[in-house]
Each structure stands twice: as C-alpha cells, then as structure tokens.
Scaffold this motif. Structure first.
Motif, PDB file in Angstrom:
ATOM      1  N   UNK A  88      41.874  69.007  68.828  1.00  0.00           N
ATOM      2  CA  UNK A  88      42.498  67.789  68.303  1.00  0.00           C
ATOM      3  C   UNK A  88      42.764  67.995  66.820  1.00  0.00           C
ATOM      4  N   UNK A  89      43.890  67.480  66.346  1.00  0.00           N
ATOM      5  CA  UNK A  89      44.282  67.601  64.946  1.00  0.00           C
ATOM      6  C   UNK A  89      44.590  66.206  64.414  1.00  0.00           C
ATOM      7  N   UNK A  90      44.074  65.915  63.212  1.00  0.00           N
ATOM      8  CA  UNK A  90      44.355  64.605  62.623  1.00  0.00           C
ATOM      9  C   UNK A  90      45.848  64.490  62.332  1.00  0.00           C
ATOM     10  N   UNK A  91      46.379  63.287  62.519  1.00  0.00           N
ATOM     11  CA  UNK A  91      47.801  63.074  62.277  1.00  0.00           C
ATOM     12  C   UNK A  91      48.135  63.167  60.794  1.00  0.00           C
ATOM     13  N   UNK A  92      47.250  62.582  59.962  1.00  0.00           N
ATOM     14  CA  UNK A  92      47.468  62.584  58.528  1.00  0.00           C
ATOM     15  C   UNK A  92      46.477  63.529  57.846  1.00  0.00           C
ATOM     16  N   UNK A  93      46.850  64.099  56.709  1.00  0.00           N
ATOM     17  CA  UNK A  93      45.947  65.014  56.022  1.00  0.00           C
ATOM     18  C   UNK A  93      44.851  64.278  55.268  1.00  0.00           C
ATOM     19  N   UNK A  94      43.757  64.974  55.047  1.00  0.00           N
ATOM     20  CA  UNK A  94      42.661  64.494  54.211  1.00  0.00           C
ATOM     21  C   UNK A  94      42.890  65.089  52.815  1.00  0.00           C
ATOM     22  N   UNK A  95      42.966  64.232  51.801  1.00  0.00           N
ATOM     23  CA  UNK A  95      43.126  64.690  50.432  1.00  0.00           C
ATOM     24  C   UNK A  95      41.749  65.023  49.876  1.00  0.00           C
TER      25      UNK A  95
END
Length: 120
Positions: free
Chosen positions: A109-116
């Motif tokens: 699974x991959x997050x849709x939005x990035x983590x800053x």
C-alpha cells in the motif's frame, strides 16, 4: 370479470424466501493492505510519531509487515491496533519527504499524499 392467470408462488418465495446456495459468509484473511490517510502530513525525522490509517495490517504478524518512508528508510519499530486498521510508527532518522509504503505478505500500500519530513 378480471382473472389473474399466474402460477402459485414457489415455496420460499415472497416474504418467506428461503436461502439456496451460499448460506454463510467467510471473511478473506488475505486482504491486501490499503492506506487511507496519515494522522499528519508534516513530521520531523527521528522525532514525530504518526498513525497510518487503512486496512489489511495484521497485528498477529508484525514480522510480515514493513513500513518504509521515502528513499527506502525502513521503520525499526511500530505497533498495529487490534482492528488491523492503524499502524503507529516514529518517522525514522534519515527519512525524507515522500510517500509512505506498507508491505505485507498480501501486497503493498502507498499513501496517496506525501509526508513532508523536516530534520531536527
């Protein structure tokens, strides 16, 4: 005169319908993981703890789960709630801004939005 010319209803039809075929429901334990959201999208490497929300995280098989941050920074420790829907993890030192991935024996699974990610 009005005449209804239809056959009698079959046994088990209408309000007394009977089950035929499948009579039970089985949950597939091989659910692929999904990430629906992160508790925050801004974190400090080596400091901030985040919660990964989703499904298909098996709390009975922590050894089969890998949590990675951008550039293959693997989290060294994490917990999974009993509902298999949340992973609590500290962003590892060396992580950089990017997407979060969770790998289980049933998929990735991959997050849709990035983590800053910021450095301390």
């Amino acid at each position: 005169n009005f005449v209804v010319n239809q056959p009698a209803p079959a046994t088990g039809s209408g309000p007394t319908i009977a089950l035929s075929g499948v009579t039970s429901l089985t949950l597939d334990p091989n659910q692929a993981p999904t990430i629906s959201s992160l508790s925050t999208y801004t974190a400090t490497a080596g400091v901030t703890s985040i919660i990964i929300n989703g499904a298909g995280f098996d709390h009975n098989n922590l050894a089969g789960i890998t949590v990675k941050f951008w550039r293959n920074q693997v989290a060294s420790g994490f917990t999974v709630n009993s509902g298999d829907s949340q992973i609590t993890v500290t962003v590892p030192a060396g992580a950089t801004t990017g997407k979060v991935t969770v790998t289980t024996p049933n998929g990735i699974a991959v997050s849709e939005l990035p983590l800053t990610v910021t450095t301390p």
